[in-house]
Each structure stands twice: as structure tokens, then as C-alpha cells.
Design an enzyme around this catalytic site. Structure first.
Site, short mmCIF file in Angstrom:
data_model
loop_
_atom_site.label_atom_id
_atom_site.label_comp_id
_atom_site.label_asym_id
_atom_site.label_seq_id
_atom_site.Cartn_x
_atom_site.Cartn_y
_atom_site.Cartn_z
N LYS A 20 0.98 -1.15 0.11
CA LYS A 20 0.06 0.09 0.05
C LYS A 20 0.86 1.19 0.00
CE LYS A 20 -2.21 -0.68 3.79
NZ LYS A 20 -1.39 -1.95 4.56
N ARG A 95 -9.22 1.04 9.13
CA ARG A 95 -8.61 -0.18 9.45
C ARG A 95 -9.66 -1.03 10.13
NH1 ARG A 95 -2.57 0.99 9.33
NH2 ARG A 95 -1.68 -1.10 9.34
N ARG A 132 12.15 -5.90 5.39
CA ARG A 132 12.08 -4.71 5.17
C ARG A 132 12.97 -3.77 6.04
NH1 ARG A 132 5.80 -2.24 4.88
NH2 ARG A 132 5.90 -2.43 7.05
N ARG A 165 12.02 -1.55 11.53
CA ARG A 165 10.83 -1.15 12.34
C ARG A 165 10.82 -1.88 13.35
NH1 ARG A 165 5.75 0.55 8.52
NH2 ARG A 165 4.67 -0.49 9.95
N ARG A 176 0.28 -8.44 13.82
CA ARG A 176 -0.31 -7.50 12.89
C ARG A 176 -1.15 -8.44 11.98
NH1 ARG A 176 4.56 -4.24 10.71
NH2 ARG A 176 3.15 -3.12 9.82
P1 AMP Z 1 1.48 1.07 8.99
O1 AMP Z 1 2.63 1.82 8.66
O2 AMP Z 1 0.20 1.36 8.27
O3 AMP Z 1 1.75 -0.47 8.92
O4 AMP Z 1 0.82 1.26 10.53
C1 AMP Z 1 1.78 1.01 11.84
C2 AMP Z 1 0.93 0.77 12.77
O5 AMP Z 1 0.10 2.13 13.21
C3 AMP Z 1 -0.07 -0.28 12.85
O6 AMP Z 1 0.39 -1.55 12.81
C4 AMP Z 1 -1.10 0.04 13.84
O7 AMP Z 1 -0.87 -0.02 15.14
C5 AMP Z 1 -1.19 1.87 13.74
N1 AMP Z 1 -1.90 2.14 12.81
C6 AMP Z 1 -1.83 2.95 11.57
N2 AMP Z 1 -3.01 3.15 11.01
C7 AMP Z 1 -4.06 2.82 11.88
C8 AMP Z 1 -5.52 2.93 11.84
N3 AMP Z 1 -6.28 3.35 10.85
N4 AMP Z 1 -6.00 2.34 12.85
C9 AMP Z 1 -5.50 2.10 13.92
N5 AMP Z 1 -4.13 1.71 14.22
C10 AMP Z 1 -3.41 2.28 13.09
#
Ligand code: AMP
Length: 226
Positions: A20, A95, A132, A165, A176
Site C-alpha cells: 500500500k 482499518r 523490510r 521498524r 499484526r
Molecule cells: P502502518 O505503517 O500502516 O503499517 O501502521 C503501523 C501501525 O500504526 C499499525 O500496525 C497500527 O498499530 C497503527 N495504525 C496505523 N493506522 C491505523 C489505523 N487506521 N487504526 C489503528 N491503528 C493504526
């Protein structure tokens, strides 16, 4: 046809590691609209040591979702900025079903939405995420095998150090994914009967996925205003 005044809002849906972020970053440049990633917004808050960043990080580091109460204000505040007036790419939001319902309410009839689901198997996303590497300064993303930086451990774009990360560690990635399957996957059902939903095979190479995504954006969104 008169130019539409509606915002073009492209929502990228898919498991962590389905591509994404990579795709949204590239496409947002092509269509001159911002790429808005809730994960990036949280990481930026953490870097700036805000209360929101510190709070969110306890959930992020454990592979859980940040509660809606912390996500919604941050997101709606960001998309109200002037640079979003023509549209934006959403990466990592919504999400949960309540987040999707809030987004619908926010967009009402003022947007041309397009929901793109990048389909990927659990095995592929584990392989992708556990290799990654991310730049701690500019957020550029690399992979130990599929997309190496020119110098090991150093970002090609800004020269800063690359890190894994904390939530990209294999045990956290598995959590996750578990959370994704329970809380985010139901969004596919929420959107799939809408005319503006499409599936793209996220297992293909990034270039093929990008071609499919651009085609969908042009067919379903940008053509309407040209
Ligand atoms: P990402 O970079 O999109 O993988 O997001 C990293 C982490 O941020 C996720 O695993 C969640 O813990 C948190 N996060 C990001 N976006 C959301 C969302 N829309 N709702 C809840 N938690 C989020």
C-alpha cells in the site's frame, strides 16, 4: 463535461506488507495529491515526542491497532488541510468498520471514492515485511533481498541510517496479521458491493501492480474530470 469539484479519495486496502505504502507514494506523485498514511503520521508524532505519538506507540510496538479515539481526530485534521482539497491517497485508513463508517460520513456526497484492495497471501507479506528496512529520517522503504539500497544500511535518498521498524520483527508481524484478519479484513465485505471497489493482485511485481492501480485510477476517477 464541467470539471468536478469533488475530492478524489483513493483508499488502499490490504494487509501490512501488501504494498500500500509503496504504491500510494508513487501514485500520489503522478496525480499530484498527497499520500496520507496514518502509520507515518503516528511515527512522525513519535519522532516529535508528542503525547499522541507516545500513546500510540504502546499499541504499535505490540502489533495492535491504535484505538479509534486517537486515530480519527488525527486523520480528519490532516485531510482537512488545503493540500487535500483536490483529493488524496489513504494508506492504512480505514482499518476497522467504525473507521470506515466515520469516513463515509465525512466524505458524504462530496467525494469520488475509489477503494483498491491489494490482495496478498499471509506467506508473502511475512516474507516481505521481515526483510523490510526503513529510513528513520525520510521513511523510504527498502528490502534486504528484493530492493537493496546502493550502500548497505544507508538510505539512497537522504543518506540516513536504515533500521528495521520494531513492529516489522517477525513475531510482531504475525500479531499484526492476526489483527488484520480479524479487524480489517471485514472491510472487504463492507466495500465489495460498491461500484467503486476493485481488487488488484498484490502478489505481482510492484511495476505490474502499479500499472493496474494507475489504470483503475484513470478509468474510475481521473477520467471523470477530464
Ligand atoms: P502502518 O505503517 O500502516 O503499517 O501502521 C503501523 C501501525 O500504526 C499499525 O500496525 C497500527 O498499530 C497503527 N495504525 C496505523 N493506522 C491505523 C489505523 N487506521 N487504526 C489503528 N491503528 C493504526
Amino acid at each position: 463535461m464541467p470539471a468536478s469539484t469533488k475530492q478524489n479519495v483513493i483508499i488502499l486496502l490490504g494487509a501490512p506488507g501488501s504494498g500500500k505504502g509503496t504504491q500510494a507514494k508513487k501514485a500520489s506523485k503522478e496525480f499530484h495529491v498527497p499520500h496520507i498514511s496514518t502509520g507515518d503520521l503516528f511515527r512522525e508524532n513519535l519522532k516529535n515526542k508528542t503525547d499522541l505519538g507516545k500513546n500510540a506507540n504502546t499499541y504499535i510496538a505490540a502489533g495492535k491497532l491504535v484505538p479509534d479515539g486517537l486515530v480519527l481526530d488525527m486523520l480528519f485534521d490532516r485531510v482537512s488541510s488545503d493540500d487535500c482539497k483536490n483529493g488524496y491517497f489513504l494508506d492504512g485508513f480505514p482499518r476497522t468498520i467504525p473507521q470506515a463508517a466515520k469516513l463515509e460520513e465525512h466524505l458524504k456526497n462530496n467525494a469520488n471514492p475509489l477503494v483498491i484492495h491489494l490482495e496478498c497471501s499471509d506467506e508473502s507479506v511475512i516474507k516481505r515485511i521481515s526483510g523490510r528496512l526503513s529510513c528513520q529520517n525520510c521513511g523510504a522503504v527498502y528490502h534486504r533481498v528484493f530492493s537493496c539500497p546502493k550502500s548497505e544500511g544507508i538510505c539512497d535518498s537522504c543518506g540516513s541510517f536504515l533500521i528495521q521498524r520494531i513492529d516489522d520483527r517477525e513475531d510482531i508481524v504475525k500479531e499484526r496479521l492476526r489483527v488484520y484478519n480479524i479487524q480489517t479484513k471485514p472491510l472487504i465485505e463492507f466495500y465489495q458491493n460498491k461500484q467503486y471497489f476493485i481488487n488488484i493482485n498484490g502478489e505481482n511485481s510492484p511495476d505490474i501492480v502499479y500499472g493496474d492501480l494507475i489504470k483503475a485510477c484513470k478509468r474510475l476517477i481521473w477520467n471523470r474530470i477530464s
